[in-house]
Design a protein around this motif. Structure first.
Motif, PDB file in Angstrom:
ATOM      1  N   ASP A 153      -1.442  -1.438   1.830  1.00 40.72           N
ATOM      2  CA  ASP A 153      -1.985  -0.780   3.016  1.00 40.72           C
ATOM      3  C   ASP A 153      -1.388  -1.487   4.230  1.00 40.72           C
ATOM      4  N   VAL A 154      -0.465  -0.855   4.884  1.00 43.24           N
ATOM      5  CA  VAL A 154       0.229  -1.530   5.985  1.00 43.24           C
ATOM      6  C   VAL A 154      -0.343  -1.095   7.321  1.00 43.24           C
ATOM      7  N   ASP A 155      -0.769  -2.043   8.105  1.00 41.90           N
ATOM      8  CA  ASP A 155      -1.178  -1.710   9.466  1.00 41.90           C
ATOM      9  C   ASP A 155      -0.506  -2.627  10.486  1.00 41.90           C
ATOM     10  N   THR A 156       0.407  -3.492  10.016  1.00 44.63           N
ATOM     11  CA  THR A 156       1.228  -4.274  10.934  1.00 44.63           C
ATOM     12  C   THR A 156       2.650  -4.334  10.388  1.00 44.63           C
ATOM     13  N   VAL A 157       3.592  -4.587  11.287  1.00 47.63           N
ATOM     14  CA  VAL A 157       4.994  -4.719  10.887  1.00 47.63           C
ATOM     15  C   VAL A 157       5.156  -5.856   9.880  1.00 47.63           C
ATOM     16  N   LYS A 158       4.451  -6.959  10.118  1.00 41.76           N
ATOM     17  CA  LYS A 158       4.592  -8.132   9.252  1.00 41.76           C
ATOM     18  C   LYS A 158       4.156  -7.819   7.818  1.00 41.76           C
ATOM     19  N   ARG A 159       3.059  -7.083   7.670  1.00 35.94           N
ATOM     20  CA  ARG A 159       2.587  -6.707   6.338  1.00 35.94           C
ATOM     21  C   ARG A 159       3.590  -5.781   5.650  1.00 35.94           C
ATOM     22  N   ALA A 160       4.136  -4.849   6.412  1.00 32.97           N
ATOM     23  CA  ALA A 160       5.095  -3.906   5.832  1.00 32.97           C
ATOM     24  C   ALA A 160       6.349  -4.626   5.348  1.00 32.97           C
ATOM     25  N   ILE A 161       6.835  -5.557   6.147  1.00 34.75           N
ATOM     26  CA  ILE A 161       8.029  -6.314   5.755  1.00 34.75           C
ATOM     27  C   ILE A 161       7.746  -7.111   4.488  1.00 34.75           C
ATOM     28  N   ARG A 162       6.573  -7.711   4.396  1.00 32.13           N
ATOM     29  CA  ARG A 162       6.223  -8.474   3.193  1.00 32.13           C
ATOM     30  C   ARG A 162       6.172  -7.557   1.972  1.00 32.13           C
ATOM     31  N   ALA A 163       5.635  -6.363   2.131  1.00 36.33           N
ATOM     32  CA  ALA A 163       5.561  -5.427   1.007  1.00 36.33           C
ATOM     33  C   ALA A 163       6.955  -5.041   0.524  1.00 36.33           C
ATOM     34  N   ILE A 164       7.876  -4.801   1.462  1.00 34.14           N
ATOM     35  CA  ILE A 164       9.261  -4.474   1.097  1.00 34.14           C
ATOM     36  C   ILE A 164       9.916  -5.677   0.418  1.00 34.14           C
ATOM     37  N   GLU A 165       9.645  -6.871   0.928  1.00 31.95           N
ATOM     38  CA  GLU A 165      10.187  -8.097   0.362  1.00 31.95           C
ATOM     39  C   GLU A 165       9.774  -8.243  -1.108  1.00 31.95           C
ATOM     40  N   ILE A 166       8.530  -7.936  -1.400  1.00 30.10           N
ATOM     41  CA  ILE A 166       8.034  -8.016  -2.779  1.00 30.10           C
ATOM     42  C   ILE A 166       8.757  -7.011  -3.658  1.00 30.10           C
ATOM     43  N   GLU A 167       8.884  -5.774  -3.177  1.00 29.21           N
ATOM     44  CA  GLU A 167       9.560  -4.736  -3.952  1.00 29.21           C
ATOM     45  C   GLU A 167      11.015  -5.119  -4.245  1.00 29.21           C
ATOM     46  N   GLU A 168      11.689  -5.620  -3.214  1.00 30.36           N
ATOM     47  CA  GLU A 168      13.101  -5.962  -3.356  1.00 30.36           C
ATOM     48  C   GLU A 168      13.282  -7.091  -4.371  1.00 30.36           C
ATOM     49  N   TYR A 169      12.371  -8.030  -4.374  1.00 30.32           N
ATOM     50  CA  TYR A 169      12.454  -9.146  -5.314  1.00 30.32           C
ATOM     51  C   TYR A 169      12.367  -8.642  -6.751  1.00 30.32           C
ATOM     52  N   TYR A 170      11.451  -7.718  -6.982  1.00 27.77           N
ATOM     53  CA  TYR A 170      11.286  -7.194  -8.340  1.00 27.77           C
ATOM     54  C   TYR A 170      12.516  -6.405  -8.796  1.00 27.77           C
ATOM     55  N   LEU A 171      13.180  -5.751  -7.857  1.00 29.93           N
ATOM     56  CA  LEU A 171      14.373  -4.975  -8.212  1.00 29.93           C
ATOM     57  C   LEU A 171      15.554  -5.872  -8.560  1.00 29.93           C
ATOM     58  N   SER A 172      15.632  -7.019  -7.924  1.00 30.79           N
ATOM     59  CA  SER A 172      16.845  -7.825  -8.043  1.00 30.79           C
ATOM     60  C   SER A 172      16.687  -9.103  -8.858  1.00 30.79           C
ATOM     61  N   ASN A 173      15.517  -9.295  -9.486  1.00 28.19           N
ATOM     62  CA  ASN A 173      15.304 -10.509 -10.267  1.00 28.19           C
ATOM     63  C   ASN A 173      14.704 -10.185 -11.637  1.00 28.19           C
ATOM     64  N   ASP A 174      15.215 -10.863 -12.645  1.00 26.68           N
ATOM     65  CA  ASP A 174      14.571 -10.810 -13.955  1.00 26.68           C
ATOM     66  C   ASP A 174      13.440 -11.825 -13.933  1.00 26.68           C
ATOM     67  N   VAL A 175      12.233 -11.339 -14.141  1.00 23.53           N
ATOM     68  CA  VAL A 175      11.087 -12.237 -14.032  1.00 23.53           C
ATOM     69  C   VAL A 175      10.294 -12.219 -15.328  1.00 23.53           C
ATOM     70  N   ASP A 176       9.726 -13.364 -15.654  1.00 21.88           N
ATOM     71  CA  ASP A 176       8.813 -13.457 -16.788  1.00 21.88           C
ATOM     72  C   ASP A 176       7.429 -13.070 -16.297  1.00 21.88           C
ATOM     73  N   GLU A 177       6.935 -11.969 -16.826  1.00 23.95           N
ATOM     74  CA  GLU A 177       5.638 -11.492 -16.366  1.00 23.95           C
ATOM     75  C   GLU A 177       4.526 -12.285 -17.039  1.00 23.95           C
ATOM     76  N   ARG A 178       3.498 -12.577 -16.275  1.00 23.11           N
ATOM     77  CA  ARG A 178       2.383 -13.307 -16.865  1.00 23.11           C
ATOM     78  C   ARG A 178       1.384 -12.304 -17.440  1.00 23.11           C
ATOM     79  N   PRO A 179       0.733 -12.640 -18.542  1.00 25.42           N
ATOM     80  CA  PRO A 179      -0.202 -11.709 -19.164  1.00 25.42           C
ATOM     81  C   PRO A 179      -1.456 -11.519 -18.331  1.00 25.42           C
ATOM     82  N   PHE A 180      -2.035 -10.344 -18.418  1.00 24.12           N
ATOM     83  CA  PHE A 180      -3.303 -10.061 -17.746  1.00 24.12           C
ATOM     84  C   PHE A 180      -4.125  -9.197 -18.686  1.00 24.12           C
TER      85      PHE A 180
END
Length: 307
Positions: A153-180
């Motif tokens: 839920d983005v209501d500031t530029v800073k939050r939106a940039i962080r959300a994009i940053e998270i998405e981009e990281y997942y696209l470009s990195n192989d990550v070990d997912e933790r169980p839930f």
């Protein structure tokens, strides 16, 4: 299969907390907050903690994940999942039932769907490349990503940039997912009409301003929290900080904040409807029903499931 816990969700001013607390008293449950801003100490009026609501006929309903970190800290969904698990296990180890209650769709969905999340580091180059873009442009960029569980839920530029940053990281990195864990939850949504929601939001905003919300922001700034950090938290803290620092008049602050809260509530409902499209079953109840009728309906849904 019995439910592991009950979830009560709804937009701001829908009355979900009062319902959750009364239900908790009725079934001997404790509440885990699913609100991304109520985790911060000293941010009370602006986040709508309404801690008095947790007292029913003299009984204090226990709550968790409220007032757990200092303002200025950037709490995130990864930490929420971790803290939810710890609180859930603590409550269940004491043979109490659990109610998850809140309006932060991303937090709630991360638990209900058991998303595997990892901490995402800061990407300075990406942040710089996005720094000149407007909130509308950033929201459009975010909408192009398909991992909906990481959008926000983005209501500031800073939050939106962080959300994009998270998405981009997942696209470009192989990550070990933790169980839930895969939990089974009875999910109750409080459905409030647009007209009543707007009326309650406007009335509650005036009430909180009268109760000293401006002074709360001044205290936070005086305690050493930067204006930038407060603005990061959005909504009340964004507009009240702009007023206190002289960038907005009082009347402009009130009118812009009221509009922003209405827009936020609309986005919350959009998220919840999206959850349904993503396979989450929500039983909607009418916000205008009496409190006792709401409780009876929820108890009936529990009984039908057990039966």
């Amino acid at each position: 299969m019995a439910y592991d816990f009950i979830t009560i969700l709804g937009p701001t001013a829908s009355g979900k907390t009062v319902l959750a607390v009364s239900l908790a008293k009725a079934i001997d449950a404790e509440i885990i907050s699913g609100d991304s801003r109520q985790v911060y100490r000293g941010m009370d009026l602006g986040t709508g903690k309404d801690l008095d609501d947790y007292v029913v006929d003299g009984y204090h309903v226990p709550y968790h994940l409220i007032d757990i970190v200092d303002p200025g800290y950037k709490y995130n969904v990864f930490e929420f999942q971790r803290d939810f698990l710890n609180a859930f296990e603590d409550i269940r180890n004491r043979d109490k039932k659990v109610i998850l209650c809140g309006g932060t769709g991303m937090y709630i969905e991360s638990v209900l769907k058991g998303y595997r999340l990892i901490p995402v580091p800061e990407n300075k180059e990406l942040r710089e490349s996005l720094s000149s873009k407007s909130l509308d442009e950033l929201t459009d960029i975010l909408s192009r990503y398909k991992k909906l569980h990481n959008s926000t839920d983005v209501d500031t530029v800073k939050r939106a940039i962080r959300a994009i940053e998270i998405e981009e990281y997942y696209l470009s990195n192989d990550v070990d997912e933790r169980p839930f864990p895969n939990y089974n939850s009875l999910i109750i949504g409080v459905d409030i009409s647009r007209e009543l929601r707007r009326e309650k939001i406007s009335r509650r905003l005036r009430q909180r301003l009268d109760e000293g919300m401006v002074d709360e922001v001044r205290r936070l700034l005086d305690s050493g929290i930067s204006a930038e950090d407060l603005i990061y938290y959005g909504l009340e803290y964004k507009y009240l900080t702009l007023y206190v620092t002289g960038e907005l008049s009082y009347d402009d602050m009130c009118s812009q904040l009221e509009i922003a809260i209405h827009q936020f509530a609309k986005r919350q409902m959009t998220w919840f409807r999206g959850m349904e499209r993503r396979g989450i079953s929500i039983s909607w109840i009418n916000a205008e029903w009496s409190l006792q009728h709401k409780i009876d309906v929820v108890l009936g849904l529990l009984d039908n499931h057990v039966g």
